[in-house]
Design a protein around this motif. Structure first.
Motif, PDB file in Angstrom:
ATOM      1  N   ASN A  45      31.306  -8.390 -51.142  1.00 33.86           N
ATOM      2  CA  ASN A  45      29.992  -8.330 -50.507  1.00 33.86           C
ATOM      3  C   ASN A  45      29.424  -9.706 -50.199  1.00 33.86           C
ATOM      4  O   ASN A  45      28.272  -9.832 -49.797  1.00 33.86           O
ATOM      5  CB  ASN A  45      29.011  -7.565 -51.405  1.00 33.86           C
ATOM      6  N   SER A  46      30.212 -10.723 -50.400  1.00 37.07           N
ATOM      7  CA  SER A  46      29.750 -12.091 -50.185  1.00 37.07           C
ATOM      8  C   SER A  46      29.592 -12.374 -48.695  1.00 37.07           C
ATOM      9  O   SER A  46      30.313 -11.841 -47.853  1.00 37.07           O
ATOM     10  CB  SER A  46      30.737 -13.079 -50.805  1.00 37.07           C
ATOM     11  N   ARG A  47      28.621 -13.242 -48.365  1.00 42.57           N
ATOM     12  CA  ARG A  47      28.398 -13.677 -46.991  1.00 42.57           C
ATOM     13  C   ARG A  47      29.097 -14.998 -46.706  1.00 42.57           C
ATOM     14  O   ARG A  47      28.859 -15.628 -45.676  1.00 42.57           O
ATOM     15  CB  ARG A  47      26.896 -13.828 -46.738  1.00 42.57           C
ATOM     16  N   THR A  48      29.975 -15.418 -47.603  1.00 46.34           N
ATOM     17  CA  THR A  48      30.748 -16.647 -47.409  1.00 46.34           C
ATOM     18  C   THR A  48      31.960 -16.344 -46.539  1.00 46.34           C
ATOM     19  O   THR A  48      32.691 -15.380 -46.786  1.00 46.34           O
ATOM     20  CB  THR A  48      31.217 -17.222 -48.763  1.00 46.34           C
ATOM     21  N   GLY A  49      32.145 -17.143 -45.510  1.00 45.71           N
ATOM     22  CA  GLY A  49      33.257 -16.933 -44.600  1.00 45.71           C
ATOM     23  C   GLY A  49      34.527 -17.600 -45.101  1.00 45.71           C
ATOM     24  O   GLY A  49      34.502 -18.674 -45.721  1.00 45.71           O
ATOM     25  N   HIS A  50      35.654 -16.945 -44.819  1.00 42.45           N
ATOM     26  CA  HIS A  50      36.969 -17.456 -45.222  1.00 42.45           C
ATOM     27  C   HIS A  50      37.913 -17.422 -44.021  1.00 42.45           C
ATOM     28  O   HIS A  50      37.733 -16.638 -43.097  1.00 42.45           O
ATOM     29  CB  HIS A  50      37.555 -16.609 -46.358  1.00 42.45           C
ATOM     30  N   TYR A  51      38.918 -18.278 -44.074  1.00 50.89           N
ATOM     31  CA  TYR A  51      39.975 -18.260 -43.066  1.00 50.89           C
ATOM     32  C   TYR A  51      41.228 -17.626 -43.671  1.00 50.89           C
ATOM     33  O   TYR A  51      41.583 -17.927 -44.812  1.00 50.89           O
ATOM     34  CB  TYR A  51      40.311 -19.678 -42.604  1.00 50.89           C
ATOM     35  N   ARG A  52      41.884 -16.764 -42.883  1.00 51.36           N
ATOM     36  CA  ARG A  52      43.118 -16.157 -43.360  1.00 51.36           C
ATOM     37  C   ARG A  52      44.325 -16.963 -42.884  1.00 51.36           C
ATOM     38  O   ARG A  52      44.323 -17.549 -41.807  1.00 51.36           O
ATOM     39  CB  ARG A  52      43.250 -14.711 -42.865  1.00 51.36           C
ATOM     40  N   ARG A  53      45.362 -16.922 -43.698  1.00 55.95           N
ATOM     41  CA  ARG A  53      46.614 -17.551 -43.291  1.00 55.95           C
ATOM     42  C   ARG A  53      47.225 -16.754 -42.133  1.00 55.95           C
ATOM     43  O   ARG A  53      47.100 -15.528 -42.109  1.00 55.95           O
ATOM     44  CB  ARG A  53      47.593 -17.605 -44.461  1.00 55.95           C
ATOM     45  N   PRO A  54      47.867 -17.401 -41.193  1.00 52.39           N
ATOM     46  CA  PRO A  54      48.463 -16.692 -40.054  1.00 52.39           C
ATOM     47  C   PRO A  54      49.459 -15.630 -40.523  1.00 52.39           C
ATOM     48  O   PRO A  54      50.330 -15.897 -41.349  1.00 52.39           O
ATOM     49  CB  PRO A  54      49.168 -17.807 -39.269  1.00 52.39           C
ATOM     50  N   GLY A  55      49.291 -14.398 -40.004  1.00 54.00           N
ATOM     51  CA  GLY A  55      50.205 -13.325 -40.334  1.00 54.00           C
ATOM     52  C   GLY A  55      50.066 -12.776 -41.734  1.00 54.00           C
ATOM     53  O   GLY A  55      50.989 -12.118 -42.247  1.00 54.00           O
ATOM     54  N   ASP A  56      48.919 -13.009 -42.379  1.00 52.36           N
ATOM     55  CA  ASP A  56      48.734 -12.564 -43.763  1.00 52.36           C
ATOM     56  C   ASP A  56      47.298 -12.093 -43.946  1.00 52.36           C
ATOM     57  O   ASP A  56      46.386 -12.500 -43.222  1.00 52.36           O
ATOM     58  CB  ASP A  56      49.038 -13.724 -44.724  1.00 52.36           C
ATOM     59  N   TYR A  57      47.098 -11.204 -44.939  1.00 52.21           N
ATOM     60  CA  TYR A  57      45.748 -10.752 -45.284  1.00 52.21           C
ATOM     61  C   TYR A  57      45.113 -11.661 -46.328  1.00 52.21           C
ATOM     62  O   TYR A  57      43.942 -11.500 -46.665  1.00 52.21           O
ATOM     63  CB  TYR A  57      45.780  -9.313 -45.816  1.00 52.21           C
ATOM     64  N   ARG A  58      45.880 -12.613 -46.818  1.00 50.79           N
ATOM     65  CA  ARG A  58      45.354 -13.516 -47.842  1.00 50.79           C
ATOM     66  C   ARG A  58      44.649 -14.694 -47.186  1.00 50.79           C
ATOM     67  O   ARG A  58      45.092 -15.236 -46.171  1.00 50.79           O
ATOM     68  CB  ARG A  58      46.480 -14.036 -48.735  1.00 50.79           C
ATOM     69  N   THR A  59      43.564 -15.101 -47.763  1.00 47.65           N
ATOM     70  CA  THR A  59      42.845 -16.264 -47.251  1.00 47.65           C
ATOM     71  C   THR A  59      43.517 -17.538 -47.767  1.00 47.65           C
ATOM     72  O   THR A  59      44.372 -17.500 -48.644  1.00 47.65           O
ATOM     73  CB  THR A  59      41.382 -16.238 -47.714  1.00 47.65           C
ATOM     74  N   TYR A  60      43.091 -18.648 -47.207  1.00 48.13           N
ATOM     75  CA  TYR A  60      43.657 -19.921 -47.649  1.00 48.13           C
ATOM     76  C   TYR A  60      43.320 -20.219 -49.110  1.00 48.13           C
ATOM     77  O   TYR A  60      44.043 -20.951 -49.777  1.00 48.13           O
ATOM     78  CB  TYR A  60      43.151 -21.063 -46.762  1.00 48.13           C
TER      79      TYR A  60
END
Length: 233
Positions: free
Chosen positions: A8-23
């Motif tokens: 529920n956080s409003r903090t934005g994240h970037y995902r690794r290309p081709g993955d559901y995991r964030t950096y």
């Protein structure tokens, strides 16, 4: 670049290309269009990843440009220079002393000088000295194929392999499918004839005026063709 939320956080994240995991190592499947703030770990890791990808792309472009340049140079070399370059590569490096005309096997002096002028063979010194016939010392010059020369040699090798492959394919078709080989030969000769005719008539009265005015349907003393045209209509 899209930003994603975790929980529920409003903090934005970037995902690794081709993955559901964030950096930063979290699982994220929810897009977050307007985050209140950005995860600094994701920001730094994504920037480093982008910089590395940019470097690789630039290297690939540089490599492609160098390959095209090497292919262009290879096409302009004479047969003697093409034969000399592999001999230079096989020789490694050798010294050229005044008064000694010994060259590696397969290397001729005119071709050697021509390849040096094109930057395909480099001259360098190692600090080695010798004495000339007047007793004066001089720096001994050494020769070896340059990096540019190796790129051109690779282009020559690849071109030779492609020609051999095409020749092998042609022989196979001729042996196994003679009817197809005959058809391909006919098409090639017809295409060559069309090119020859187009080049011969391009920009001439024959191609531009006579050919455009062969519109009569009245029978004549003899059949009209492209060369006679309306001149005899």
């Amino acid at each position: 670049m899209d930003t994603y939320a975790t929980g529920n956080s409003r903090t934005g994240h970037y995902r690794r290309p081709g993955d559901y995991r964030t950096y930063c190592g979290r699982d994220s499947r929810t897009l977050l269009a307007h985050p209140d703030r950005m995860c600094q770990r994701c920001v730094k890791a994504e920037a480093a990843d982008r910089a590395a990808a940019t470097t690789v792309a630039e290297q690939h472009q540089d490599g492609a440009s160098e390959k095209r340049e090497a292919e262009a140079i290879a096409q302009k070399l004479t047969a003697k220079m093409r034969a000399t370059l592999p001999a230079v590569a096989a020789a490694g490096s050798w010294s050229a002393r005044i008064g000694l005309a010994h060259l590696p096997a397969g290397v001729t002096y005119p071709s050697l000088q021509a390849l040096i002028r094109r930057g395909l063979i480099e001259e360098f010194e190692t600090g080695e000295t010798a004495t000339d016939f007047r007793g004066r010392p001089y720096q001994v010059t050494h020769h070896r194929i340059s990096a540019k020369g190796r790129a051109v040699l690779d282009a020559l090798t690849q071109a030779g392999e492609e020609c051999a492959a095409h020749a092998s394919a042609d022989r196979y078709i001729t042996r196994q499918f003679p009817a197809v080989a005959d058809l391909l030969d006919i098409e090639a000769r017809q295409a060559a004839a069309l090119v020859t005719e187009a080049e011969a008539t391009d920009g001439t009265w024959r191609g531009e005026w006579i050919g455009e005015n062969t519109t009569t349907t009245t029978p004549g003393l003899f059949p009209l063709d492209r060369e006679q045209g309306a001149l005899f209509a």
